[in-house]
Scaffold this motif. Structure first.
Motif, PDB file in Angstrom:
ATOM      1  N   ASP A  51      63.703   8.563 -15.593  1.00  9.76           N
ATOM      2  CA  ASP A  51      63.214   9.144 -16.843  1.00  9.76           C
ATOM      3  C   ASP A  51      62.431  10.420 -16.562  1.00  9.76           C
ATOM      4  N   ALA A  52      62.399  11.277 -17.555  1.00  9.47           N
ATOM      5  CA  ALA A  52      61.572  12.482 -17.483  1.00  9.47           C
ATOM      6  C   ALA A  52      60.132  12.110 -17.832  1.00  9.47           C
ATOM      7  N   SER A  53      59.354  13.028 -18.366  1.00  7.77           N
ATOM      8  CA  SER A  53      57.931  12.773 -18.588  1.00  7.77           C
ATOM      9  C   SER A  53      57.698  11.666 -19.605  1.00  7.77           C
ATOM     10  N   ALA A  54      56.589  10.978 -19.457  1.00  7.03           N
ATOM     11  CA  ALA A  54      56.192   9.926 -20.394  1.00  7.03           C
ATOM     12  C   ALA A  54      54.945  10.338 -21.153  1.00  7.03           C
ATOM     13  N   CYS A  55      54.864  11.635 -21.472  1.00  7.43           N
ATOM     14  CA  CYS A  55      53.659  12.191 -22.101  1.00  7.43           C
ATOM     15  C   CYS A  55      54.018  13.154 -23.236  1.00  7.43           C
ATOM     16  N   ARG A  56      55.062  12.849 -23.971  1.00 11.69           N
ATOM     17  CA  ARG A  56      55.547  13.800 -24.964  1.00 11.69           C
ATOM     18  C   ARG A  56      54.857  13.670 -26.327  1.00 11.69           C
ATOM     19  N   THR A  57      54.239  12.522 -26.606  1.00 13.99           N
ATOM     20  CA  THR A  57      53.593  12.313 -27.896  1.00 13.99           C
ATOM     21  C   THR A  57      52.280  11.553 -27.710  1.00 13.99           C
ATOM     22  N   LEU A  58      51.515  11.462 -28.770  1.00 11.98           N
ATOM     23  CA  LEU A  58      50.249  10.735 -28.718  1.00 11.98           C
ATOM     24  C   LEU A  58      50.452   9.258 -28.419  1.00 11.98           C
ATOM     25  N   LYS A  59      51.589   8.702 -28.842  1.00  7.22           N
ATOM     26  CA  LYS A  59      51.858   7.285 -28.628  1.00  7.22           C
ATOM     27  C   LYS A  59      52.678   7.022 -27.366  1.00  7.22           C
ATOM     28  N   ALA A  60      52.937   8.051 -26.595  1.00  8.39           N
ATOM     29  CA  ALA A  60      53.693   7.891 -25.356  1.00  8.39           C
ATOM     30  C   ALA A  60      52.895   7.075 -24.351  1.00  8.39           C
ATOM     31  N   PRO A  61      53.548   6.449 -23.373  1.00 10.98           N
ATOM     32  CA  PRO A  61      52.822   5.656 -22.363  1.00 10.98           C
ATOM     33  C   PRO A  61      51.728   6.437 -21.654  1.00 10.98           C
ATOM     34  N   GLY A  62      51.936   7.743 -21.469  1.00 10.84           N
ATOM     35  CA  GLY A  62      50.937   8.563 -20.790  1.00 10.84           C
ATOM     36  C   GLY A  62      50.136   9.440 -21.719  1.00 10.84           C
ATOM     37  N   TYR A  63      50.189   9.162 -23.020  1.00 10.83           N
ATOM     38  CA  TYR A  63      49.510   9.962 -24.033  1.00 10.83           C
ATOM     39  C   TYR A  63      50.126  11.363 -24.064  1.00 10.83           C
ATOM     40  N   LEU A  64      49.631  12.235 -24.895  1.00 14.14           N
ATOM     41  CA  LEU A  64      50.201  13.580 -25.049  1.00 14.14           C
ATOM     42  C   LEU A  64      49.653  14.526 -23.982  1.00 14.14           C
ATOM     43  N   ASP A  65      50.577  15.196 -23.303  1.00 11.31           N
ATOM     44  CA  ASP A  65      50.218  16.232 -22.336  1.00 11.31           C
ATOM     45  C   ASP A  65      51.056  17.459 -22.676  1.00 11.31           C
ATOM     46  N   GLU A  66      50.388  18.582 -22.942  1.00 11.80           N
ATOM     47  CA  GLU A  66      51.106  19.774 -23.382  1.00 11.80           C
ATOM     48  C   GLU A  66      52.053  20.320 -22.311  1.00 11.80           C
ATOM     49  N   ARG A  67      51.922  19.878 -21.090  1.00 13.82           N
ATOM     50  CA  ARG A  67      52.812  20.336 -20.026  1.00 13.82           C
ATOM     51  C   ARG A  67      54.141  19.575 -20.016  1.00 13.82           C
ATOM     52  N   ALA A  68      54.199  18.464 -20.745  1.00 10.30           N
ATOM     53  CA  ALA A  68      55.361  17.589 -20.657  1.00 10.30           C
ATOM     54  C   ALA A  68      56.622  18.217 -21.249  1.00 10.30           C
ATOM     55  N   ALA A  69      56.523  18.779 -22.442  1.00 12.62           N
ATOM     56  CA  ALA A  69      57.714  19.338 -23.086  1.00 12.62           C
ATOM     57  C   ALA A  69      58.328  20.481 -22.278  1.00 12.62           C
ATOM     58  N   PRO A  70      57.531  21.452 -21.775  1.00 10.88           N
ATOM     59  CA  PRO A  70      58.118  22.492 -20.928  1.00 10.88           C
ATOM     60  C   PRO A  70      58.732  21.944 -19.645  1.00 10.88           C
ATOM     61  N   PHE A  71      58.085  20.951 -19.043  1.00 14.03           N
ATOM     62  CA  PHE A  71      58.628  20.338 -17.834  1.00 14.03           C
ATOM     63  C   PHE A  71      59.988  19.738 -18.121  1.00 14.03           C
ATOM     64  N   ASP A  72      60.090  18.984 -19.214  1.00 16.42           N
ATOM     65  CA  ASP A  72      61.356  18.331 -19.550  1.00 16.42           C
ATOM     66  C   ASP A  72      62.430  19.342 -19.920  1.00 16.42           C
ATOM     67  N   ALA A  73      62.036  20.413 -20.589  1.00 12.80           N
ATOM     68  CA  ALA A  73      63.013  21.437 -20.970  1.00 12.80           C
ATOM     69  C   ALA A  73      63.629  22.085 -19.740  1.00 12.80           C
ATOM     70  N   GLU A  74      62.809  22.396 -18.739  1.00 16.35           N
ATOM     71  CA  GLU A  74      63.330  22.987 -17.510  1.00 16.35           C
ATOM     72  C   GLU A  74      64.173  21.973 -16.742  1.00 16.35           C
ATOM     73  N   LEU A  75      63.761  20.724 -16.774  1.00 14.60           N
ATOM     74  CA  LEU A  75      64.529  19.685 -16.111  1.00 14.60           C
ATOM     75  C   LEU A  75      65.901  19.526 -16.768  1.00 14.60           C
ATOM     76  N   ALA A  76      65.938  19.524 -18.098  1.00 15.69           N
ATOM     77  CA  ALA A  76      67.214  19.417 -18.803  1.00 15.69           C
ATOM     78  C   ALA A  76      68.119  20.589 -18.443  1.00 15.69           C
ATOM     79  N   ARG A  77      67.529  21.770 -18.348  1.00 15.02           N
ATOM     80  CA  ARG A  77      68.325  22.949 -17.973  1.00 15.02           C
ATOM     81  C   ARG A  77      68.889  22.775 -16.574  1.00 15.02           C
ATOM     82  N   ALA A  78      68.041  22.328 -15.634  1.00 11.45           N
ATOM     83  CA  ALA A  78      68.474  22.188 -14.243  1.00 11.45           C
ATOM     84  C   ALA A  78      69.566  21.140 -14.097  1.00 11.45           C
ATOM     85  N   LEU A  79      69.405  19.998 -14.759  1.00 14.33           N
ATOM     86  CA  LEU A  79      70.422  18.958 -14.668  1.00 14.33           C
ATOM     87  C   LEU A  79      71.719  19.398 -15.342  1.00 14.33           C
ATOM     88  N   GLY A  80      71.597  20.091 -16.452  1.00 20.18           N
ATOM     89  CA  GLY A  80      72.785  20.560 -17.154  1.00 20.18           C
ATOM     90  C   GLY A  80      73.519  21.663 -16.420  1.00 20.18           C
TER      91      GLY A  80
END
Length: 238
Positions: free
Chosen positions: A149-178
């Protein structure tokens, strides 16, 4: 040589019996995983290696026929990594490999022998890359099913709570995997991945190492979502 790979998420919720009433929420992800496994079968591999997160640093190998279950999630569902080889009772698959085994069983995988490898977040990038190179050398035509799985911090209710770094991290990861960008996967920040509770970092770096001998692989992103504040990605490399 690595000839094909499928990248799938590994939340136990992917298994309908675990998700129960919430099962329909991941129907699209399940369908994408089925499509990804179809790509692996079409590659006609001599060996399929399932790589997923483990409890220890690893790498820990699991031979074909190793059992697993979802009893730890309140469900008496049992799975097996490929056909039963009459292995003595003992070690079971970690949850990520158990989800992979469930996907293979669901799609009726019978196209090649199967092995499992678990790698944990403490395994360095260098060790992951070396393990990937070793995996690619195990047969003339190797396919990989890479669970994580990618980050677990995308929302307030996420397992790791909200972290503003999560969405950019996942976006770059999606680009790299794609894009089958092995350089980007090799360069993943292990410390940041740990802080964002990314379970797939080590498995993806094993993939990057395995792909080193076949730079012509092309990627395709089949699915990207974060329904529970956790990034779920499905991609194929061929």
């Amino acid at each position: 040589m690595l000839v094909a790979a499928a990248v799938c998420p590994c939340p136990p919720l992917l298994v309908p019996e675990v998700a129960t009433g919430a099962a329909p929420e991941l129907d699209t992800a399940r369908a994408a995983c089925t499509d990804a496994l179809g790509v692996l079968a079409a590659a006609r591999p001599d060996l399929l290696v399932v790589v997923g997160p483990g409890d220890g640093a690893g790498p820990d190998g699991y031979p074909e026929g190793t059992p697993g279950s979802f009893r730890g999630f309140g469900v008496g569902l049992e799975v097996r990594l490929g056909p039963d080889r009459g292995l003595p009772a003992g070690r079971e698959l970690p949850y990520g490999l158990a989800v992979g085994a469930w996907l293979l069983g669901r799609t009726g995988w019978a196209d090649a022998p199967v092995e499992g490898i678990a790698v944990g977040e403490e395994l360095t990038a260098e060790r992951c890359l070396a393990e990937g190179e070793a995996v690619a050398g195990r047969a003339e035509r190797v396919a990989m099913l890479v669970m994580g799985d990618a980050s677990a911090c995308r929302t307030l209710k996420a397992p790791g709570y909200l972290d503003e770094r999560a969405a950019p991290f996942d976006a770059e990861l999606a680009r790299a995997l794609g894009a089958a960008d092995t350089g980007a996967l090799r360069a993943l920040d292990t410390g940041l991945a740990r802080e964002l509770k990314v379970s797939g970092r080590a498995p993806w770096q094993v993939l990057a190492g395995a792909a080193a001998g076949n730079p012509g692989l092309e990627g395709a992103l089949l699915h990207e979502d974060a329904p529970y504040g956790v990034g779920y990605l499905v991609a194929t490399w061929t």
